[in-house]
Design a protein around this motif. Structure first.
Motif, PDB file in Angstrom:
ATOM      1  N   GLN A 242       0.822  -1.205   0.000  1.00 55.80           N
ATOM      2  CA  GLN A 242       0.000   0.000   0.000  1.00 55.80           C
ATOM      3  C   GLN A 242       0.859   1.259   0.000  1.00 55.80           C
ATOM      4  OE1 GLN A 242      -3.290   0.113  -0.599  1.00 55.80           O
ATOM      5  NE2 GLN A 242      -2.986  -2.093  -0.882  1.00 55.80           N
ATOM      6  N   LYS A 246       0.932   4.148  -2.994  1.00 55.64           N
ATOM      7  CA  LYS A 246       0.810   5.588  -2.735  1.00 55.64           C
ATOM      8  C   LYS A 246       1.986   6.354  -3.334  1.00 55.64           C
ATOM      9  CE  LYS A 246      -0.041   9.041   0.847  1.00 55.64           C
ATOM     10  NZ  LYS A 246       0.927  10.008   0.297  1.00 55.64           N
ATOM     11  N   GLU A 249       1.312   6.782  -6.992  1.00 60.31           N
ATOM     12  CA  GLU A 249       0.242   7.753  -7.226  1.00 60.31           C
ATOM     13  C   GLU A 249       0.723   9.183  -6.980  1.00 60.31           C
ATOM     14  OE1 GLU A 249      -2.775   6.207  -4.672  1.00 60.31           O
ATOM     15  OE2 GLU A 249      -3.537   4.808  -6.201  1.00 60.31           O
ATOM     16  N   ASP A 250       1.614   9.350  -6.016  1.00 62.67           N
ATOM     17  CA  ASP A 250       2.115  10.691  -5.688  1.00 62.67           C
ATOM     18  C   ASP A 250       3.084  11.236  -6.732  1.00 62.67           C
ATOM     19  OD1 ASP A 250       0.588  10.736  -3.419  1.00 62.67           O
ATOM     20  OD2 ASP A 250       2.229  10.326  -2.020  1.00 62.67           O
TER      21      ASP A 250
END
Length: 258
Positions: A242, A246, A249-250
């Motif tokens: 996870q 992230k 995605e960032d």
């Protein structure tokens, strides 16, 4: 009822992943962290008791290197590795080499998200004035393709990635799976996402939220018609996975000014 297992793997981190640049068809080797990710992936798969009969990769070094390191860590170096440009990363056209965070600051995060994640939006095409045009299109590997070099893409949407991937999937990969062979596809974020969209029937809208971190194996259990019998499984420490999702995605967000 599950009849077949298919494994998808986005290659380990490359130098331009670390620098948050659109890499695409520019050839990059793995970073030190990427080498570790690939070896850790191989060790995990070995611990879980999996064996491969055949591995498919793109013709980009980071994909091939990942496959080699995974097989080495599993003690399965003898397993055949088959390469095709049809498993290459999405061609990001004129965006190649640009920093995602800088682009987000200049054009807005939503625009960059559309370029990165949308299904049917194609970025501006690469042309001969682009600093990486010659490096890509004079590369000898592209004279080995099953299409003429002049007909290779200059930019692609995810839909266009799926369009060039599906003939290879159906003609070359599917027959191997249907013969009962356990297959690993060690490719790229977008070629793996495109195949997931096809296999899982993900909508054009929902595919934008599917993120695959580097070096994390994805297990698909398929029925006789090669339809998933359960949701995809990202194998490994779920908390770390996870965090890795992230991080990916960032990458498309503008950095906060200091």
């Amino acid at each position: 009822m599950s009849m077949y297992k298919l494994f998808l793997l986005r290659h380990g981190e490359g130098a331009w992943n670390r620098e948050n640049r659109f890499c695409s068809w520019v050839d990059q080797k793995l970073s030190e962290d990427g080498v570790k990710e690939a070896r850790d992936c191989g060790r995990l798969l070995k611990e879980l008791g999996y064996n491969f009969d055949l591995v498919f990769t793109s013709i980009l070094s980071r994909s091939i290197q990942t496959a080699w390191l995974v097989l080495e860590a599993m003690g399965q170096e003898w397993v055949p590795v088959v390469k095709s440009w049809r498993l290459n990363e999405r061609h990001y056209g004129a965006l190649i080499g640009l920093n995602r965070a800088e682009m987000a600051a200049r054009h807005g995060e939503e625009k960059v998200k559309l370029w990165r994640r949308s299904y049917d939006i194609t970025p501006p095409p690469i042309d001969e004035s682009h600093p990486y045009f010659s490096e890509i299109y004079t590369d000898r590997r592209y004279s080995t393709c099953d299409v003429e070099k002049e007909k290779l893409p200059r930019a692609e949407s995810l839909k266009e990635v799926l369009d060039r991937l599906l003939p290879y999937w159906e003609s070359t990969v599917v027959p191997e799976i249907c013969q009962g062979r356990t297959v690993l596809i060690a490719a790229h974020g977008n070629s793996c996402r495109a195949l997931l969209k096809h296999l899982e029937g993900i909508s054009d809208e929902d595919i934008a939220s599917v993120t695959l971190p580097t070096g994390i194996p994805v297990l698909l259990e398929l029925d006789a018609q090669l339809k998933p019998v359960k949701g995809r499984q990202l194998l490994g420490d779920q908390q770390k996975i996870q965090a890795a999702i992230k991080k990916v995605e960032d990458q498309g967000k503008a950095k906060a000014s200091t």
